[in-house]
Design a protein around this motif. Structure first.
Motif, PDB file in Angstrom:
ATOM      1  N   ALA A 228       0.812  -0.995   0.160  1.00  0.00           N
ATOM      2  CA  ALA A 228      -0.026   0.195   0.183  1.00  0.00           C
ATOM      3  C   ALA A 228       0.600   1.144   0.117  1.00  0.00           C
ATOM      4  O   ALA A 228       0.566   1.899  -0.806  1.00  0.00           O
ATOM      5  CB  ALA A 228      -0.902   0.562   0.971  1.00  0.00           C
ATOM      6  N   VAL A 229       1.562   0.923   0.806  1.00  0.00           N
ATOM      7  CA  VAL A 229       2.486   2.210   1.048  1.00  0.00           C
ATOM      8  C   VAL A 229       3.430   2.771  -0.685  1.00  0.00           C
ATOM      9  O   VAL A 229       3.512   3.609  -0.596  1.00  0.00           O
ATOM     10  CB  VAL A 229       3.778   1.956   2.373  1.00  0.00           C
ATOM     11  N   ILE A 230       3.863   1.538  -0.881  1.00  0.00           N
ATOM     12  CA  ILE A 230       4.882   2.202  -1.803  1.00  0.00           C
ATOM     13  C   ILE A 230       4.236   2.170  -3.580  1.00  0.00           C
ATOM     14  O   ILE A 230       3.887   3.521  -3.852  1.00  0.00           O
ATOM     15  CB  ILE A 230       5.785   0.709  -2.416  1.00  0.00           C
ATOM     16  N   THR A 231       2.199   1.618  -3.568  1.00  0.00           N
ATOM     17  CA  THR A 231       1.174   2.183  -4.354  1.00  0.00           C
ATOM     18  C   THR A 231       0.932   3.638  -4.158  1.00  0.00           C
ATOM     19  O   THR A 231       0.618   4.624  -5.097  1.00  0.00           O
ATOM     20  CB  THR A 231       0.391   1.220  -3.817  1.00  0.00           C
ATOM     21  N   CYS A 232       1.365   3.749  -2.880  1.00  0.00           N
ATOM     22  CA  CYS A 232       0.843   5.301  -2.803  1.00  0.00           C
ATOM     23  C   CYS A 232       1.852   6.202  -2.564  1.00  0.00           C
ATOM     24  O   CYS A 232       1.739   8.013  -2.946  1.00  0.00           O
ATOM     25  CB  CYS A 232       0.367   6.116  -1.136  1.00  0.00           C
ATOM     26  N   SER A 233       2.992   5.627  -3.082  1.00  0.00           N
ATOM     27  CA  SER A 233       4.344   6.841  -3.255  1.00  0.00           C
ATOM     28  C   SER A 233       4.738   7.588  -3.979  1.00  0.00           C
ATOM     29  O   SER A 233       5.732   8.474  -4.514  1.00  0.00           O
ATOM     30  CB  SER A 233       5.878   5.481  -2.503  1.00  0.00           C
ATOM     31  N   PHE A 234       3.874   7.118  -5.317  1.00  0.00           N
ATOM     32  CA  PHE A 234       3.640   7.289  -6.647  1.00  0.00           C
ATOM     33  C   PHE A 234       2.597   8.718  -6.395  1.00  0.00           C
ATOM     34  O   PHE A 234       2.404   9.924  -7.286  1.00  0.00           O
ATOM     35  CB  PHE A 234       3.349   6.455  -8.140  1.00  0.00           C
ATOM     36  N   GLU A 235       2.376   9.573  -5.321  1.00  0.00           N
ATOM     37  CA  GLU A 235       0.966   9.879  -5.334  1.00  0.00           C
ATOM     38  C   GLU A 235       1.901  11.985  -5.859  1.00  0.00           C
ATOM     39  O   GLU A 235       1.351  12.601  -6.668  1.00  0.00           O
ATOM     40  CB  GLU A 235       0.379  10.506  -3.779  1.00  0.00           C
ATOM     41  N   GLY A 236       2.888  12.246  -5.151  1.00  0.00           N
ATOM     42  CA  GLY A 236       3.243  13.204  -5.258  1.00  0.00           C
ATOM     43  C   GLY A 236       3.843  13.357  -6.595  1.00  0.00           C
ATOM     44  O   GLY A 236       3.465  14.380  -7.308  1.00  0.00           O
ATOM     45  N   MET A 237       4.249  11.848  -7.211  1.00  0.00           N
ATOM     46  CA  MET A 237       4.686  12.645  -8.799  1.00  0.00           C
ATOM     47  C   MET A 237       3.506  12.686 -10.042  1.00  0.00           C
ATOM     48  O   MET A 237       3.304  13.349 -10.447  1.00  0.00           O
ATOM     49  CB  MET A 237       5.239  11.026  -9.661  1.00  0.00           C
ATOM     50  N   LEU A 238       2.079  11.600  -9.208  1.00  0.00           N
ATOM     51  CA  LEU A 238       1.113  11.741 -10.202  1.00  0.00           C
ATOM     52  C   LEU A 238      -0.005  13.381  -9.831  1.00  0.00           C
ATOM     53  O   LEU A 238       0.064  13.630 -10.905  1.00  0.00           O
ATOM     54  CB  LEU A 238      -0.007  10.738  -9.898  1.00  0.00           C
ATOM     55  N   GLY A 239       0.303  13.909  -8.829  1.00  0.00           N
ATOM     56  CA  GLY A 239      -0.125  15.042  -8.227  1.00  0.00           C
ATOM     57  C   GLY A 239       0.000  16.013  -9.244  1.00  0.00           C
ATOM     58  O   GLY A 239      -0.508  16.979  -9.973  1.00  0.00           O
ATOM     59  N   TRP A 240       1.940  15.754  -9.243  1.00  0.00           N
ATOM     60  CA  TRP A 240       2.516  16.404 -10.478  1.00  0.00           C
ATOM     61  C   TRP A 240       2.435  17.043 -11.402  1.00  0.00           C
ATOM     62  O   TRP A 240       2.379  17.483 -12.570  1.00  0.00           O
ATOM     63  CB  TRP A 240       4.137  16.481 -10.130  1.00  0.00           C
ATOM     64  N   LEU A 241       2.156  16.211 -12.634  1.00  0.00           N
ATOM     65  CA  LEU A 241       1.714  14.645 -13.213  1.00  0.00           C
ATOM     66  C   LEU A 241       0.405  15.629 -13.563  1.00  0.00           C
ATOM     67  O   LEU A 241       0.346  16.918 -14.776  1.00  0.00           O
ATOM     68  CB  LEU A 241       1.370  14.244 -13.300  1.00  0.00           C
ATOM     69  N   GLU A 242      -0.349  15.949 -12.930  1.00  0.00           N
ATOM     70  CA  GLU A 242      -2.144  16.409 -13.720  1.00  0.00           C
ATOM     71  C   GLU A 242      -1.653  17.804 -12.912  1.00  0.00           C
ATOM     72  O   GLU A 242      -2.354  18.943 -13.845  1.00  0.00           O
ATOM     73  CB  GLU A 242      -3.347  15.899 -11.754  1.00  0.00           C
ATOM     74  N   TYR A 243      -0.649  18.964 -12.621  1.00  0.00           N
ATOM     75  CA  TYR A 243      -0.832  19.511 -11.725  1.00  0.00           C
ATOM     76  C   TYR A 243      -0.186  20.249 -13.291  1.00  0.00           C
ATOM     77  O   TYR A 243      -0.368  21.812 -13.730  1.00  0.00           O
ATOM     78  CB  TYR A 243       0.060  20.884 -10.993  1.00  0.00           C
ATOM     79  N   ASN A 244       1.160  19.498 -13.669  1.00  0.00           N
ATOM     80  CA  ASN A 244       1.547  20.464 -15.671  1.00  0.00           C
ATOM     81  C   ASN A 244       0.948  20.471 -16.243  1.00  0.00           C
ATOM     82  O   ASN A 244       0.769  20.471 -17.000  1.00  0.00           O
ATOM     83  CB  ASN A 244       2.897  19.935 -15.235  1.00  0.00           C
ATOM     84  N   VAL A 245      -0.221  18.638 -16.003  1.00  0.00           N
ATOM     85  CA  VAL A 245      -0.606  19.604 -17.515  1.00  0.00           C
ATOM     86  C   VAL A 245      -1.795  19.989 -17.343  1.00  0.00           C
ATOM     87  O   VAL A 245      -2.048  20.532 -18.913  1.00  0.00           O
ATOM     88  CB  VAL A 245      -1.282  17.470 -17.213  1.00  0.00           C
ATOM     89  N   LYS A 246      -2.676  20.719 -16.572  1.00  0.00           N
ATOM     90  CA  LYS A 246      -3.345  21.300 -16.736  1.00  0.00           C
ATOM     91  C   LYS A 246      -2.583  22.905 -16.724  1.00  0.00           C
ATOM     92  O   LYS A 246      -3.207  23.679 -17.170  1.00  0.00           O
ATOM     93  CB  LYS A 246      -4.060  21.631 -15.246  1.00  0.00           C
ATOM     94  N   ARG A 247      -1.251  22.958 -16.374  1.00  0.00           N
ATOM     95  CA  ARG A 247      -0.747  24.559 -16.914  1.00  0.00           C
ATOM     96  C   ARG A 247      -0.281  24.077 -18.029  1.00  0.00           C
ATOM     97  O   ARG A 247      -0.664  25.276 -19.070  1.00  0.00           O
ATOM     98  CB  ARG A 247       0.914  24.251 -16.514  1.00  0.00           C
ATOM     99  N   ALA A 248      -0.360  23.466 -19.067  1.00  0.00           N
ATOM    100  CA  ALA A 248       0.312  22.941 -20.294  1.00  0.00           C
ATOM    101  C   ALA A 248      -1.638  22.995 -21.178  1.00  0.00           C
ATOM    102  O   ALA A 248      -1.541  23.839 -22.323  1.00  0.00           O
ATOM    103  CB  ALA A 248       0.025  21.099 -20.620  1.00  0.00           C
ATOM    104  N   LEU A 249      -2.662  23.179 -20.378  1.00  0.00           N
ATOM    105  CA  LEU A 249      -3.634  23.586 -21.198  1.00  0.00           C
ATOM    106  C   LEU A 249      -4.486  24.849 -21.202  1.00  0.00           C
ATOM    107  O   LEU A 249      -5.489  25.011 -21.046  1.00  0.00           O
ATOM    108  CB  LEU A 249      -4.960  22.570 -20.721  1.00  0.00           C
ATOM    109  N   GLY A 250      -3.920  25.621 -19.873  1.00  0.00           N
ATOM    110  CA  GLY A 250      -4.261  26.473 -19.400  1.00  0.00           C
ATOM    111  C   GLY A 250      -5.365  26.384 -17.985  1.00  0.00           C
ATOM    112  O   GLY A 250      -5.865  27.911 -18.126  1.00  0.00           O
TER     113      GLY A 250
END
Length: 291
Positions: A228-250
């Motif tokens: 569970a811990v290792i699965t959720c350790s992706f959260e930071g990168m995934l949140g950063w990805l979602e934020y930057n996709v939104k930046r890319a899309l305005g």
């Protein structure tokens, strides 16, 4: 004599931004007697300084620099592991700062992909090619997040090498803006990902051992659901990805530079997710060996 940080005006316009900045500095000051760090100076009870609509943090100058691969050694990993263990074992509390008990739904990746296609965004191809992988990671995080949220401590939450200054072998933690509650073992996984890679991006067992052994001087790692811990350790990168996709899309930010940087960061974060996905199983095996 001083280092002055100008805070992103777009972020500071958000409703909770000022309180988050205030809380982050309260946390940093709480750890001053526990770990070596640089915290913003206090002016009449305020750490965040406003001038003509802009906001600043002011620090005493530290003569030092951040260290990155290939300069990172077992010694640096040992120091980081020890500091992280000291933070996690301190169990500090800050008035008004509460654990995050909210779970989230999956991000709307299909909508982002459609928008990226319509806008011919630079990150479209990378997003399309890896959409299945991204959604699979997100689905697993949502599945395990409730369990991981049951144990939390206040910590730095962004111990990337860029946020550690070194002076004559001593580490000083800087940039506490992300500080708050986190599952300690999830943060440990993220710190491994930051610190134990070689120049080719491959994890090094000797760096892992140095960091984990130093961490265990203050914290136990047995009896943990590491899947569970290792699965959720992706959260930071995934949140950063979602934020930057939104930046890319305005959808985040207001300048052309936000769009350009969003595309760049989205593409690089997708590559980081792919690398970390391959190495997560290796981390799991090494942890089992250690405990």
């Amino acid at each position: 004599e001083y280092a002055i940080k100008w805070l992103n005006p777009d972020i500071m316009k958000r409703a909770d931004a000022m309180q988050n900045m205030i809380n982050s500095e309260l946390i940093a000051h709480k750890f001053l007697d526990i770990v070596p760090l640089i915290a913003a100076k206090n002016f009449d009870g305020r750490h965040v300084i406003e001038s003509d609509g802009d906001y600043y943090l002011i620090y005493d100058w530290l003569e030092g620099r951040s260290i990155f691969v290939p300069e990172i050694t077992e010694y640096h990993c040992m120091i980081i592991g020890r500091i992280l263990g000291q933070i996690h074992s301190a169990n500090v509390e800050i008035s008004g700062v509460m654990p995050n008990e909210e779970t989230r739904d999956m991000y709307d990746w299909d909508t982002y992909l459609n928008l990226a296609g319509n806008q011919q965004a630079e990150c479209y191809d990378a997003l399309k090619q890896n959409l299945g992988r991204i959604k699979h990671i997100d689905e697993n995080i949502v599945k395990h997040q409730k369990e991981v949220l049951q144990k939390q401590v206040i910590s730095h939450r962004d111990l990337d090498p860029k946020n550690v200054m070194w002076n004559q072998g001593q580490a000083y933690l800087i940039d506490w803006e992300a500080a708050g509650y986190v599952n300690p073992y999830q943060e440990l996984m993220e710190v491994f990902n930051y610190w134990i890679s070689d120049n080719a991006g491959n994890y090094q067992r000797k760096y892992f051992d140095a960091l984990l052994c130093a961490y265990m001087e203050n914290c136990k790692v047995s009896g943990v659901n590491w899947e569970a811990v290792i699965t959720c350790s992706f959260e930071g990168m995934l949140g950063w990805l979602e934020y930057n996709v939104k930046r890319a899309l305005g959808l985040e930010g207001s300048k052309k530079e936000d769009c350009l940087e969003g595309n760049k960061q989205a593409e690089s974060t997708i590559e980081e997710l792919k690398k970390y996905e391959l190495q997560a199983n290796l981390l799991m095996q090494w942890i089992k060996d250690a405990i």
